[in-house]
Design an enzyme around this catalytic site. Structure first.
Site, PDB file in Angstrom:
ATOM      1  N   ASP A  68      -5.234  -9.495   2.457  1.00  0.00           N
ATOM      2  CA  ASP A  68      -4.691 -10.519   3.228  1.00  0.00           C
ATOM      3  C   ASP A  68      -4.726 -10.004   4.762  1.00  0.00           C
ATOM      4  O   ASP A  68      -4.096 -10.511   5.500  1.00  0.00           O
ATOM      5  CB  ASP A  68      -3.283 -10.566   2.609  1.00  0.00           C
ATOM      6  CG  ASP A  68      -2.515  -9.326   2.515  1.00  0.00           C
ATOM      7  OD1 ASP A  68      -3.171  -8.160   2.881  1.00  0.00           O
ATOM      8  OD2 ASP A  68      -1.493  -9.423   1.931  1.00  0.00           O
ATOM      9  N   SER A  69      -5.310  -8.833   4.919  1.00  0.00           N
ATOM     10  CA  SER A  69      -5.555  -8.416   6.370  1.00  0.00           C
ATOM     11  C   SER A  69      -6.294  -9.403   7.149  1.00  0.00           C
ATOM     12  O   SER A  69      -6.553  -9.448   8.440  1.00  0.00           O
ATOM     13  CB  SER A  69      -6.127  -6.911   6.394  1.00  0.00           C
ATOM     14  OG  SER A  69      -7.213  -6.972   5.685  1.00  0.00           O
ATOM     15  N   ASP A 107      -6.580  -9.908  -2.516  1.00  0.00           N
ATOM     16  CA  ASP A 107      -5.196  -9.649  -2.479  1.00  0.00           C
ATOM     17  C   ASP A 107      -4.157 -11.085  -2.906  1.00  0.00           C
ATOM     18  O   ASP A 107      -4.829 -12.055  -2.456  1.00  0.00           O
ATOM     19  CB  ASP A 107      -4.838  -9.410  -1.122  1.00  0.00           C
ATOM     20  CG  ASP A 107      -4.654  -8.154  -0.688  1.00  0.00           C
ATOM     21  OD1 ASP A 107      -4.282  -7.180  -1.635  1.00  0.00           O
ATOM     22  OD2 ASP A 107      -4.932  -7.627   0.679  1.00  0.00           O
ATOM     23  N   LYS A 137      -4.693  -7.680  -6.210  1.00  0.00           N
ATOM     24  CA  LYS A 137      -4.013  -6.722  -5.942  1.00  0.00           C
ATOM     25  C   LYS A 137      -2.712  -7.300  -5.663  1.00  0.00           C
ATOM     26  O   LYS A 137      -2.544  -8.214  -4.814  1.00  0.00           O
ATOM     27  CB  LYS A 137      -4.554  -5.860  -4.712  1.00  0.00           C
ATOM     28  CG  LYS A 137      -4.082  -4.687  -4.239  1.00  0.00           C
ATOM     29  CD  LYS A 137      -4.803  -4.123  -3.266  1.00  0.00           C
ATOM     30  CE  LYS A 137      -4.693  -4.760  -1.856  1.00  0.00           C
ATOM     31  NZ  LYS A 137      -3.282  -5.009  -1.044  1.00  0.00           N
ATOM     32  N   GLU A 139       1.289  -6.029  -4.216  1.00  0.00           N
ATOM     33  CA  GLU A 139       2.131  -4.944  -3.571  1.00  0.00           C
ATOM     34  C   GLU A 139       3.478  -4.645  -4.274  1.00  0.00           C
ATOM     35  O   GLU A 139       4.029  -5.428  -4.744  1.00  0.00           O
ATOM     36  CB  GLU A 139       2.465  -5.066  -2.113  1.00  0.00           C
ATOM     37  CG  GLU A 139       1.080  -5.299  -1.239  1.00  0.00           C
ATOM     38  CD  GLU A 139       1.383  -5.411   0.332  1.00  0.00           C
ATOM     39  OE1 GLU A 139       2.492  -5.383   0.435  1.00  0.00           O
ATOM     40  OE2 GLU A 139       0.680  -5.594   1.159  1.00  0.00           O
ATOM     41  N   GLU A 206      -1.202   3.709   0.587  1.00  0.00           N
ATOM     42  CA  GLU A 206      -1.479   3.463   2.166  1.00  0.00           C
ATOM     43  C   GLU A 206      -0.352   4.298   2.861  1.00  0.00           C
ATOM     44  O   GLU A 206       0.770   4.227   2.510  1.00  0.00           O
ATOM     45  CB  GLU A 206      -1.456   1.924   2.348  1.00  0.00           C
ATOM     46  CG  GLU A 206      -1.680   1.699   3.853  1.00  0.00           C
ATOM     47  CD  GLU A 206      -1.894   0.310   4.220  1.00  0.00           C
ATOM     48  OE1 GLU A 206      -2.168  -0.064   5.438  1.00  0.00           O
ATOM     49  OE2 GLU A 206      -2.000  -0.619   3.224  1.00  0.00           O
TER      50      GLU A 206
END
Length: 306
Positions: A68-69, A107, A137, A139, A206
């Site tokens: 999602d970056s 993501d 993925k 978070e 991270e």
């Protein structure tokens, strides 16, 4: 118009050449687990489009992450929060068409799994059915274990993400190193073990101290993938645009720049502008031509008209 193909551009070899038999095996969730057991480092990189994903895949990296970056490096947002499910699916589909060997992970964007677990499972399934992802993925730590179990039960592999979690940027008060106090260290260790128990096949660490990442890596049976977490993780991930110097701000401490693509592009763009303005591009050799017979006929007609 542009041209693309999956035919190899390498020099032709004689039939039966032993090199032809060396076909790299497809990377899978079990093969990543095997790499941890055999202490072989896992290579992960982001990609957001067909061209870059194809280059990453052909370079032989293990995992391609449609992160999602892309909200920041592809769309210019200040953080990752603005990207939507539909946009993530669109980018993932483009990457999917390029990937042959690497494991493709996408993501799950902010808001796609935060309302309730049922919606999270449905969105994870969309990544597989509509975009061709092979894993997703998410978070978060212990608060995500029920969601992880349900997604895994739906036969979608899940990669976890702990430490500096970009979707929590407002709660954390910015992009700051996490796990620096004893309480925070114990929380992260508990989160990692809980995600492993819930079924995550790997966990991104991270923005955490190297020493903490080493402890967590040794405690887990599944691989850890570090980004700003030191060299002791089972693998490493970087954002493609960071390592290629295609961003417009100073790099984070953990970013190593392997090429200056933006410098090459600026030079090429300047050269193109100059060549067009001085009429050096296109040349006669870069132009299409009529046959001599047709040219003679046109000249004849022009003579008669004159």
């Amino acid at each position: 118009m542009s041209l693309t193909t999956f035919r190899s551009s390498a020099p032709e070899r004689a039939a039966g050449d032993p090199e032809d038999l060396k076909v790299a095996p497809k990377v899978t969730v079990p093969s990543l687990l095997d790499k941890k057991l055999s202490r072989q480092p896992i290579t992960v990189l982001t990609a957001y489009d067909y061209a870059s994903a194809r280059l990453v895949d052909e370079a032989g990296l293990d995992v391609i992450l449609v992160g999602d970056s892309l909200a920041m490096v592809m769309q210019g947002h200040e953080n990752t929060l603005a990207i939507t499910m539909d946009e993530m699916l669109l980018y993932t589909r483009g990457v999917r068409r390029a990937v042959r060997r690497a494991l493709l992970v996408s993501d799950m964007p902010f808001g796609s799994y935060h309302v309730d677990d049922r919606e999270g499972v449905a969105n994870a399934l969309r990544f597989v059915k509509e975009a061709g992802a092979e894993a997703v993925k998410v978070e978060g730590g212990r608060e995500r274990t029920a969601l992880v179990r349900r997604i895994v039960d739906a036969q979608v592999p899940v990669m976890g993400h702990l430490g500096l979690t970009p979707q929590s940027v407002h709660r954390m008060g910015g992009y700051k190193v996490q796990g620096k106090t004893l309480a925070a260290i114990e929380d992260l260790r508990a989160d990692a073990l809980a995600l492993e128990d819930a079924g995550c096949f790997a966990i991104v660490l991270e923005g955490v101290p190297r020493e903490l990442a080493k402890v967590v890596t040794e405690e887990l049976r599944v691989p850890t993938i570090g980004i700003g977490a030191g060299p002791d993780c089972d693998g490493q991930v970087l954002v493609l645009h960071d390592m290629m110097t295609m961003t417009f701000s100073p790099p984070a401490k953990f970013v190593r720049r392997y090429a200056d693509v933006s410098g090459l592009m600026r030079e090429a763009l300047g050269n193109y502008k100059r060549d067009v303005e001085t009429r050096h591009f296109p040349s006669d050799g870069e132009s299409y031509h009529l046959s001599q017979e047709t040219r003679d006929r046109i000249a004849s007609l022009a003579g008669k008209a004159g």
